[in-house]
Design an enzyme around this catalytic site. Sequence first.
Site, PDB file in Angstrom:
ATOM      1  N   GLY A   7       0.822  -1.220   0.000  1.00 30.18           N
ATOM      2  CA  GLY A   7       0.000   0.000   0.000  1.00 30.18           C
ATOM      3  C   GLY A   7       0.846   1.256   0.000  1.00 30.18           C
ATOM      4  O   GLY A   7       0.599   2.193   0.765  1.00 30.18           O
ATOM      5  N   ALA A   8       1.835   1.290  -0.898  1.00 27.02           N
ATOM      6  CA  ALA A   8       2.768   2.430  -0.931  1.00 27.02           C
ATOM      7  C   ALA A   8       2.368   3.486  -1.964  1.00 27.02           C
ATOM      8  O   ALA A   8       3.097   4.452  -2.162  1.00 27.02           O
ATOM      9  CB  ALA A   8       4.191   1.930  -1.201  1.00 27.02           C
ATOM     10  N   ARG A  32      -1.989  -1.478  -6.042  1.00 28.28           N
ATOM     11  CA  ARG A  32      -2.609  -1.880  -7.317  1.00 28.28           C
ATOM     12  C   ARG A  32      -2.327  -0.876  -8.421  1.00 28.28           C
ATOM     13  O   ARG A  32      -2.304  -1.218  -9.587  1.00 28.28           O
ATOM     14  CB  ARG A  32      -4.131  -2.009  -7.140  1.00 28.28           C
ATOM     15  CG  ARG A  32      -4.562  -3.208  -6.328  1.00 28.28           C
ATOM     16  CD  ARG A  32      -5.997  -3.081  -5.893  1.00 28.28           C
ATOM     17  NE  ARG A  32      -6.178  -1.882  -5.068  1.00 28.28           N
ATOM     18  CZ  ARG A  32      -7.319  -1.499  -4.531  1.00 28.28           C
ATOM     19  NH1 ARG A  32      -8.405  -2.217  -4.723  1.00 28.28           N
ATOM     20  NH2 ARG A  32      -7.389  -0.408  -3.792  1.00 28.28           N
ATOM     21  N   ASP A  57      -3.004  -7.048  -6.274  1.00 26.95           N
ATOM     22  CA  ASP A  57      -4.103  -6.865  -5.327  1.00 26.95           C
ATOM     23  C   ASP A  57      -3.899  -7.851  -4.177  1.00 26.95           C
ATOM     24  O   ASP A  57      -3.881  -9.071  -4.420  1.00 26.95           O
ATOM     25  CB  ASP A  57      -5.430  -7.143  -6.070  1.00 26.95           C
ATOM     26  CG  ASP A  57      -6.655  -6.826  -5.228  1.00 26.95           C
ATOM     27  OD1 ASP A  57      -6.594  -6.971  -3.985  1.00 26.95           O
ATOM     28  OD2 ASP A  57      -7.673  -6.426  -5.819  1.00 26.95           O
ATOM     29  N   TYR A 150     -15.175  -2.596   9.874  1.00 28.11           N
ATOM     30  CA  TYR A 150     -13.803  -2.078   9.835  1.00 28.11           C
ATOM     31  C   TYR A 150     -13.120  -2.333  11.181  1.00 28.11           C
ATOM     32  O   TYR A 150     -11.980  -2.816  11.225  1.00 28.11           O
ATOM     33  CB  TYR A 150     -13.791  -0.578   9.496  1.00 28.11           C
ATOM     34  CG  TYR A 150     -12.376  -0.009   9.490  1.00 28.11           C
ATOM     35  CD1 TYR A 150     -11.447  -0.412   8.554  1.00 28.11           C
ATOM     36  CD2 TYR A 150     -11.966   0.914  10.473  1.00 28.11           C
ATOM     37  CE1 TYR A 150     -10.146   0.069   8.566  1.00 28.11           C
ATOM     38  CE2 TYR A 150     -10.670   1.409  10.486  1.00 28.11           C
ATOM     39  CZ  TYR A 150      -9.763   0.984   9.525  1.00 28.11           C
ATOM     40  OH  TYR A 150      -8.471   1.460   9.552  1.00 28.11           O
ATOM     41  N   PRO A 180      -2.655   3.622  14.618  1.00 30.47           N
ATOM     42  CA  PRO A 180      -2.931   5.059  14.613  1.00 30.47           C
ATOM     43  C   PRO A 180      -4.408   5.379  14.782  1.00 30.47           C
ATOM     44  O   PRO A 180      -5.281   4.598  14.409  1.00 30.47           O
ATOM     45  CB  PRO A 180      -2.475   5.498  13.205  1.00 30.47           C
ATOM     46  CG  PRO A 180      -1.776   4.315  12.595  1.00 30.47           C
ATOM     47  CD  PRO A 180      -2.338   3.111  13.273  1.00 30.47           C
ATOM     48  N   THR A 185      -5.320  11.150   4.951  1.00 31.32           N
ATOM     49  CA  THR A 185      -4.728  10.501   3.767  1.00 31.32           C
ATOM     50  C   THR A 185      -5.878  10.343   2.771  1.00 31.32           C
ATOM     51  O   THR A 185      -6.856  11.079   2.859  1.00 31.32           O
ATOM     52  CB  THR A 185      -4.186   9.099   4.149  1.00 31.32           C
ATOM     53  OG1 THR A 185      -5.289   8.330   4.642  1.00 31.32           O
ATOM     54  CG2 THR A 185      -3.098   9.159   5.218  1.00 31.32           C
ATOM     55  N   GLU A 186      -5.783   9.343   1.913  1.00 27.75           N
ATOM     56  CA  GLU A 186      -6.928   9.057   1.034  1.00 27.75           C
ATOM     57  C   GLU A 186      -7.952   8.149   1.730  1.00 27.75           C
ATOM     58  O   GLU A 186      -8.957   7.761   1.140  1.00 27.75           O
ATOM     59  CB  GLU A 186      -6.433   8.402  -0.265  1.00 27.75           C
ATOM     60  CG  GLU A 186      -5.605   9.363  -1.098  1.00 27.75           C
ATOM     61  CD  GLU A 186      -5.036   8.732  -2.365  1.00 27.75           C
ATOM     62  OE1 GLU A 186      -5.439   7.610  -2.721  1.00 27.75           O
ATOM     63  OE2 GLU A 186      -4.175   9.370  -2.983  1.00 27.75           O
ATOM     64  N   PHE A 187      -7.652   7.803   2.976  1.00 29.27           N
ATOM     65  CA  PHE A 187      -8.476   6.834   3.724  1.00 29.27           C
ATOM     66  C   PHE A 187      -9.962   7.230   3.767  1.00 29.27           C
ATOM     67  O   PHE A 187     -10.839   6.413   3.459  1.00 29.27           O
ATOM     68  CB  PHE A 187      -7.900   6.724   5.144  1.00 29.27           C
ATOM     69  CG  PHE A 187      -8.671   5.837   6.067  1.00 29.27           C
ATOM     70  CD1 PHE A 187      -8.456   4.468   6.092  1.00 29.27           C
ATOM     71  CD2 PHE A 187      -9.626   6.362   6.938  1.00 29.27           C
ATOM     72  CE1 PHE A 187      -9.170   3.639   6.952  1.00 29.27           C
ATOM     73  CE2 PHE A 187     -10.333   5.540   7.797  1.00 29.27           C
ATOM     74  CZ  PHE A 187     -10.105   4.185   7.807  1.00 29.27           C
TER      75      PHE A 187
END
Length: 250
Positions: A7-8, A32, A57, A150, A180, A185-187
């Site tokens: 997930g970089a 991905r 993936d 989640y 955390p 982020t894009e979260f």
Amino acid sequence: MRALITGATAGFGEAIAHKFAENNWDLIVTGRREERLNELKAKLEQKGVQVKTLAFDVRDRTQVENALGSLDSDWKEIDLLVNNAGLAAGFGPIQDGDPDNWDRMIDTNVKGLLYVSMMIMPIMQERKKGHIINIGSTAGKEVYRNGNVYCASKHAVDALTKSMRIDLLPFGIKVTGICPGAAETEFALVRFDGDSEKAKGVYNGYTPMAATDIAEVTWYAANTPPNLCLNDIVLTSLAQANSFYTEKKL
Ligand code: NDP
Ligand code: 8X3
């Protein structure tokens, strides 16, 4: 030294990659989105390190096996695995939940972490050294309203981190959980399916952590003396005490 970061292509993983490259670690970066991986590789290489990109993936066991199985013997010498790829999909009562979102979260956050680890643990076991850092969450410590699946997936990550530490104990392999609270982020954009207004709303009235904060802590955890393992790190911004209490100035 060499790290594999899943997930970089965004957020924590990208920030962690930059932090380690700045400190001369060679990197295997995954995600991905191949174009983003190529852009990241070009930036990291400017820091003078070697970088390998692997686009796959984590939910697809065959893709994981093929990608990580393709590493040659030099690249296989991985000192640190950062299991970071993950997501939340949706935010609402469990009784209204979308089973496709449940599958995405469980398949990515839990099974994906297992598939990747399955390929790297035997290498570390044979080398009798290595470090696995699993990115959990405060959602893996407490369950909050509308977080349900989640939170469950991150509780599973917490359990797997503890299990790995026990089972890998005879081989001198460190296992750390980094958990955390809210970080921008894009979260949130992913969680709210691309709805940027809703995503921004998550951070209304307070300053969350930045991805670079998690990168700093990851760097710290990866660089303790050989005889020391940081087992579990929970971190939040100063505005947040845990999943329930956030000091907002609205
Ligand atoms: P981002 O959305 O910014 O980044 C997520 C990364 O995960 C991307 O690189 C994405 O790459 C990758 N990813 C997602 N799904 C897959 C998949 N199926 N296969 C491969 N890669 C995948 O989020 P964050 O950086 O914030 O999140 C990183 C981790 O931190 C996650 O595990 C998240 O649960 C956790 N976390 C986040 C917090 C936050 O507030 N931001 C707080 C606590 C934990 P691509 O799309 O290219 O595949
Ligand atoms: C992400 C942090 O608070 O959205 O793991 O669960 S939170």
